[in-house]
Design an enzyme around this catalytic site. Structure first.
Site, PDB file in Angstrom:
ATOM      1  N   HIS A 102      67.230  25.726   8.945  1.00 20.75           N
ATOM      2  CA  HIS A 102      67.526  26.016   7.542  1.00 20.75           C
ATOM      3  C   HIS A 102      66.694  25.132   6.608  1.00 20.75           C
ATOM      4  O   HIS A 102      65.968  24.253   7.048  1.00 20.75           O
ATOM      5  CB  HIS A 102      69.018  25.827   7.258  1.00 20.75           C
ATOM      6  CG  HIS A 102      69.549  24.478   7.645  1.00 20.75           C
ATOM      7  ND1 HIS A 102      70.831  24.288   8.103  1.00 20.75           N
ATOM      8  CD2 HIS A 102      68.971  23.253   7.653  1.00 20.75           C
ATOM      9  CE1 HIS A 102      71.014  23.024   8.365  1.00 20.75           C
ATOM     10  NE2 HIS A 102      69.913  22.374   8.097  1.00 20.75           N
ATOM     11  N   ILE A 147      57.879  30.899   5.813  1.00 24.76           N
ATOM     12  CA  ILE A 147      58.933  30.676   4.825  1.00 24.76           C
ATOM     13  C   ILE A 147      59.357  31.978   4.143  1.00 24.76           C
ATOM     14  O   ILE A 147      60.186  31.972   3.250  1.00 24.76           O
ATOM     15  CB  ILE A 147      58.489  29.637   3.758  1.00 24.76           C
ATOM     16  CG1 ILE A 147      57.122  29.998   3.213  1.00 24.76           C
ATOM     17  CG2 ILE A 147      58.502  28.230   4.334  1.00 24.76           C
ATOM     18  CD1 ILE A 147      56.682  29.166   2.032  1.00 24.76           C
TER      19      ILE A 147
END
Ligand code: ACO
Ligand code: SER
Length: 164
Positions: A102, A147
């Site tokens: 995360h 990303i």
């Protein structure tokens, strides 16, 4: 899936890769604890051993709660960090020095973790971070930083990762 099949579900894909076979057998054995709290209690000593051997000794963080489809491959098993919230489809490949997890959001909370499709081949030294979705049949080049979402059937490289 029955217990025996679940323990051996990655072995064929890791043929000739003894280290990967051992890591993944131990991972699947630890995952038996996810089936019921009583199994987790019975396996508590094994779970402590799994934690110490795999994380401290081999340098791999692959938590038992990570969801991974069958046929997971780990080449050169070291310096691999996977968050327990990550989801892998079937027949994915992981290599050394890779982080999947995360990111911390502006409000200080954690984002969701990556969801990775089927047959995703992840090169060495890759970072995949945040609430991203990787499609099926994707190759992620060595050293890429992912990303953003990646569609099906493509190869990505670089930082930030782009389709080639
Ligand atoms: C000890 C060990 O053996 S560990 C094993 C380590 N191996 C890995 O991690 C495998 C990861 N695989 C890769 O990185 C591969 O290069 C792939 C899958 C991304 C691409 O492979 P191919 O499809 O054969 O692509 P190809 O080599 O033709 O390169 C295509 C373009 O992408 C670029 N490229 C390829 N790989 C990368 C990369 N990892 N990062 C940045 N650019 C790359 C090339 O420079 C080329 O650019 P150009 O068209 O401007 O010249
Ligand atoms: N070195 C190979 C496996 O043997 C790879 O990482 O793809």
């Amino acid at each position: 899936m029955n217990v025996i099949s679940s323990l051996f579900q990655d072995q064929k894909k890791n043929k000739g890769n003894l280290k990967g076979q051992i890591i993944l057998f131990m991972f699947r054995f630890a995952q038996l604890a996810n089936r019921h709290i009583l199994i987790a209690v019975l396996l508590c000593i094994y779970l402590a051993f799994y934690h110490v051997f795999i994380e401290w000794f081999l340098g791999i963080e692959l938590p038992r709660k990570t969801r991974a489809g069958k046929g997971l491959v780990i080449y050169h098993g070291q310096a691999l960090v996977v968050n327990q919230g990550v989801v892998f489809g079937d027949d994915c490949i992981l290599r050394n020095s890779t982080t999947i997890g995360h990111k911390i959001l502006k409000d200080g909370t954690f984002s969701a973790c990556p969801k990775i499709g089927n047959r995703v081949d992840i090169g060495a030294n890759v970072c995949i971070i945040g609430n991203v979705k990787i499609g099926n049949n994707v190759k992620i080049g060595a050293g890429a930083v992912v990303i953003k979402d990646i569609p099906d059937n493509c190869t990505v490289v670089g930082n930030p990762a782009r389709i080639i």
